[in-house]
Scaffold this motif. Sequence first.
Motif, PDB file in Angstrom:
ATOM      1  N   ARG A  15     -60.572 -71.352  14.661  1.00 35.91           N
ATOM      2  CA  ARG A  15     -61.682 -72.069  15.299  1.00 35.91           C
ATOM      3  C   ARG A  15     -62.507 -71.162  16.202  1.00 35.91           C
ATOM      4  NH1 ARG A  15     -62.022 -77.274  15.252  1.00 35.91           N
ATOM      5  NH2 ARG A  15     -63.169 -77.240  17.227  1.00 35.91           N
ATOM      6  N   GLN A  16     -61.970 -69.986  16.517  1.00 39.87           N
ATOM      7  CA  GLN A  16     -62.651 -69.111  17.470  1.00 39.87           C
ATOM      8  C   GLN A  16     -62.484 -67.653  17.064  1.00 39.87           C
ATOM      9  OE1 GLN A  16     -62.341 -69.820  21.814  1.00 39.87           O
ATOM     10  NE2 GLN A  16     -61.401 -67.777  21.931  1.00 39.87           N
ATOM     11  N   VAL A  17     -63.548 -66.899  17.259  1.00 40.93           N
ATOM     12  CA  VAL A  17     -63.510 -65.452  17.051  1.00 40.93           C
ATOM     13  C   VAL A  17     -63.989 -64.789  18.333  1.00 40.93           C
ATOM     14  CG1 VAL A  17     -64.544 -63.506  15.820  1.00 40.93           C
ATOM     15  CG2 VAL A  17     -63.849 -65.551  14.564  1.00 40.93           C
ATOM     16  N   GLU A  18     -63.192 -63.837  18.825  1.00 37.80           N
ATOM     17  CA  GLU A  18     -63.557 -63.103  20.042  1.00 37.80           C
ATOM     18  C   GLU A  18     -63.641 -61.613  19.732  1.00 37.80           C
ATOM     19  OE1 GLU A  18     -62.135 -63.156  24.617  1.00 37.80           O
ATOM     20  OE2 GLU A  18     -60.703 -62.231  23.220  1.00 37.80           O
ATOM     21  N   LEU A  19     -64.731 -60.992  20.161  1.00 41.17           N
ATOM     22  CA  LEU A  19     -64.899 -59.549  20.061  1.00 41.17           C
ATOM     23  C   LEU A  19     -64.764 -58.970  21.457  1.00 41.17           C
ATOM     24  CD1 LEU A  19     -68.122 -59.460  17.816  1.00 41.17           C
ATOM     25  CD2 LEU A  19     -65.744 -59.791  17.106  1.00 41.17           C
ATOM     26  N   ARG A  20     -63.916 -57.947  21.589  1.00 37.73           N
ATOM     27  CA  ARG A  20     -63.686 -57.337  22.902  1.00 37.73           C
ATOM     28  C   ARG A  20     -63.806 -55.818  22.780  1.00 37.73           C
ATOM     29  NH1 ARG A  20     -61.707 -59.168  27.631  1.00 37.73           N
ATOM     30  NH2 ARG A  20     -61.282 -61.199  26.651  1.00 37.73           N
ATOM     31  N   GLN A  40     -73.885 -75.417  14.820  1.00 37.75           N
ATOM     32  CA  GLN A  40     -72.570 -75.245  14.193  1.00 37.75           C
ATOM     33  C   GLN A  40     -71.656 -74.263  14.927  1.00 37.75           C
ATOM     34  OE1 GLN A  40     -73.178 -74.283  10.019  1.00 37.75           O
ATOM     35  NE2 GLN A  40     -73.481 -76.424   9.482  1.00 37.75           N
ATOM     36  N   VAL A  41     -72.137 -73.595  15.954  1.00 37.00           N
ATOM     37  CA  VAL A  41     -71.315 -72.605  16.649  1.00 37.00           C
ATOM     38  C   VAL A  41     -71.769 -72.487  18.098  1.00 37.00           C
ATOM     39  CG1 VAL A  41     -72.815 -70.675  15.979  1.00 37.00           C
ATOM     40  CG2 VAL A  41     -70.426 -70.245  16.514  1.00 37.00           C
ATOM     41  N   GLU A  42     -70.814 -72.268  18.998  1.00 41.90           N
ATOM     42  CA  GLU A  42     -71.100 -72.005  20.410  1.00 41.90           C
ATOM     43  C   GLU A  42     -70.849 -70.526  20.684  1.00 41.90           C
ATOM     44  OE1 GLU A  42     -68.665 -74.511  22.782  1.00 41.90           O
ATOM     45  OE2 GLU A  42     -69.538 -76.375  22.031  1.00 41.90           O
ATOM     46  N   VAL A  43     -71.732 -69.914  21.458  1.00 41.61           N
ATOM     47  CA  VAL A  43     -71.639 -68.483  21.753  1.00 41.61           C
ATOM     48  C   VAL A  43     -71.488 -68.297  23.253  1.00 41.61           C
ATOM     49  CG1 VAL A  43     -72.717 -66.230  21.453  1.00 41.61           C
ATOM     50  CG2 VAL A  43     -73.147 -68.040  19.775  1.00 41.61           C
ATOM     51  N   THR A  68     -67.740 -64.265  22.306  1.00 39.78           N
ATOM     52  CA  THR A  68     -66.901 -65.286  21.691  1.00 39.78           C
ATOM     53  C   THR A  68     -67.748 -66.282  20.905  1.00 39.78           C
ATOM     54  OG1 THR A  68     -65.319 -65.108  23.514  1.00 39.78           O
ATOM     55  CG2 THR A  68     -65.153 -67.059  22.115  1.00 39.78           C
ATOM     56  N   PHE A  69     -67.284 -66.603  19.698  1.00 36.41           N
ATOM     57  CA  PHE A  69     -67.904 -67.622  18.863  1.00 36.41           C
ATOM     58  C   PHE A  69     -66.883 -68.741  18.653  1.00 36.41           C
ATOM     59  CE2 PHE A  69     -69.889 -63.609  17.771  1.00 36.41           C
ATOM     60  CZ  PHE A  69     -71.248 -63.926  17.747  1.00 36.41           C
ATOM     61  N   ARG A  70     -67.283 -69.964  18.951  1.00 30.18           N
ATOM     62  CA  ARG A  70     -66.413 -71.124  18.712  1.00 30.18           C
ATOM     63  C   ARG A  70     -67.126 -72.056  17.746  1.00 30.18           C
ATOM     64  NH1 ARG A  70     -66.598 -70.627  24.324  1.00 30.18           N
ATOM     65  NH2 ARG A  70     -64.728 -69.725  25.249  1.00 30.18           N
ATOM     66  N   ARG A  71     -66.432 -72.455  16.695  1.00 25.66           N
ATOM     67  CA  ARG A  71     -67.056 -73.342  15.724  1.00 25.66           C
ATOM     68  C   ARG A  71     -66.989 -74.782  16.198  1.00 25.66           C
ATOM     69  NH1 ARG A  71     -63.264 -75.804  11.962  1.00 25.66           N
ATOM     70  NH2 ARG A  71     -61.162 -74.918  12.127  1.00 25.66           N
ATOM     71  N   GLU A  72     -68.002 -75.551  15.818  1.00 29.65           N
ATOM     72  CA  GLU A  72     -67.997 -76.967  16.113  1.00 29.65           C
ATOM     73  C   GLU A  72     -66.888 -77.651  15.321  1.00 29.65           C
ATOM     74  OE1 GLU A  72     -71.912 -78.387  15.333  1.00 29.65           O
ATOM     75  OE2 GLU A  72     -72.787 -77.394  17.084  1.00 29.65           O
ATOM     76  N   SER A  73     -66.476 -78.823  15.770  1.00 28.52           N
ATOM     77  CA  SER A  73     -65.271 -79.455  15.223  1.00 28.52           C
ATOM     78  C   SER A  73     -65.339 -79.708  13.729  1.00 28.52           C
ATOM     79  CB  SER A  73     -65.023 -80.784  15.952  1.00 28.52           C
ATOM     80  OG  SER A  73     -66.141 -81.649  15.825  1.00 28.52           O
ATOM     81  N   LEU A  74     -66.516 -80.033  13.196  1.00 27.71           N
ATOM     82  CA  LEU A  74     -66.624 -80.354  11.781  1.00 27.71           C
ATOM     83  C   LEU A  74     -67.063 -79.170  10.935  1.00 27.71           C
ATOM     84  CD1 LEU A  74     -68.284 -83.889  11.979  1.00 27.71           C
ATOM     85  CD2 LEU A  74     -65.853 -83.321  11.775  1.00 27.71           C
TER      86      LEU A  74
END
Length: 415
Positions: A207-212, A113-116, A156-162
């Motif tokens: 759709r995306q969360v980025e920690l910097r 469900q998420v790409e890292v 970075t976390f990106r959620r899958e499309s659904l």
Amino acid sequence: MKAFAGALVAAVLASAAAAQVPYGPADTLAPGASVCPNGLCQPEALDGVFEALARAEARRGTEPVHILQIGDSHTAGDRITGKLRAALQARFGDGGRGVLPPGVPYDGYAPLQVEVATSGWTTMLAPLAGKAGYVRAGVGLSGVQAITVQPGSSLTFRRESLSPAFIRIGLCGDGPGRLQVAADDESWTVDFGEERCATLYAGGSPRQVELRALDEVLSLHDVRLTNIAPGVELSNLGVVGATIRDLAARDQRVVARELAAWRPALIILAFGANEGFDDRLDARAYEALLRGQITRLRRLAPAASLMILGAPDALRNGVVNGCSADGLRAPAPSLAVVRDVQRRVAADMGVAFWDWHGRMGGDCSADRLAMRGEPFMLRDRVHFSSAGADWIGGVLHADLMTAYEAWSARRGGGE
């Protein structure tokens, strides 16, 4: 020639028809016999989480039902938990992805469900706890620390499309450093200060969360990505090779803060396979450790139901007259001891117990599952294939829903 042409046309038509059939396992496999009714002993221990699921099913409230599974590689891989998550969310609503380690803990890490993705981001996996035992300072339930020593490093976390939007972003950490958190076009600066856990709420449908990392040193323990709606979130926090001793080694201060922030409705303990391969396992010491961790979790998360997944079948290579088809593999002897301790402790302490070993087919089922036309176990006879994980995760879900339906019938079917 006409007969051949006719046969060829028939074969093409049959192939085309088959191509329209969705993929599924070549054949279904019924779960094995269990020492527990319908696979689950002490289902009454789950009344609390069943109450929460009933509220979610009725679409009452805004808090997802948080299920937290802590364990070894079976949990870390997120294939069995992924099936359980998807099945529960299909019925009760999608409450979000749940808690994730603060980075990429090992090569091949691929949560569902998420790409890292990371850039200059340092992740430290806590070493496995030895028999002497110790507390790893600053390591929480994920077993992972992210140390932000390089300004500009990112996670970075990106959620899958659904998958649902990352509307609520939870972070627990320590140190003087600051994080910039961006969710699509929104951004915040996080300074943990005395709270040590922060919760941010995003507008829209990010759709995306980025920690910097911005400055100085910061230790990040976990990242939680959830929806704000009735439903289920399922967090899988597993470490390859872990035992219940590794749970005992987690920093009490960090664990207390995490559980207070996460408020799980159900905590699943999924250890035992690695203990089972220890030929020098001290059953009394193991039992004392397991009891101690159940007591600890009840103290830190008093509202949570508890469930133990009994150790599954797993085979050791290089034996003589083994139970496998080639005679060279057999269950590690301590696995039966581990299961016996787990079941007795669960019964004595009022904890639910799922008979994983029985439901997958009992002794040497790991070999039988590996020898199927569509293998359900990998060649190591320890880990499940993707198809096998989908199957056994479905069995776990079905057993939980059988218990939920019985509970619902006893209470009159609803609110």
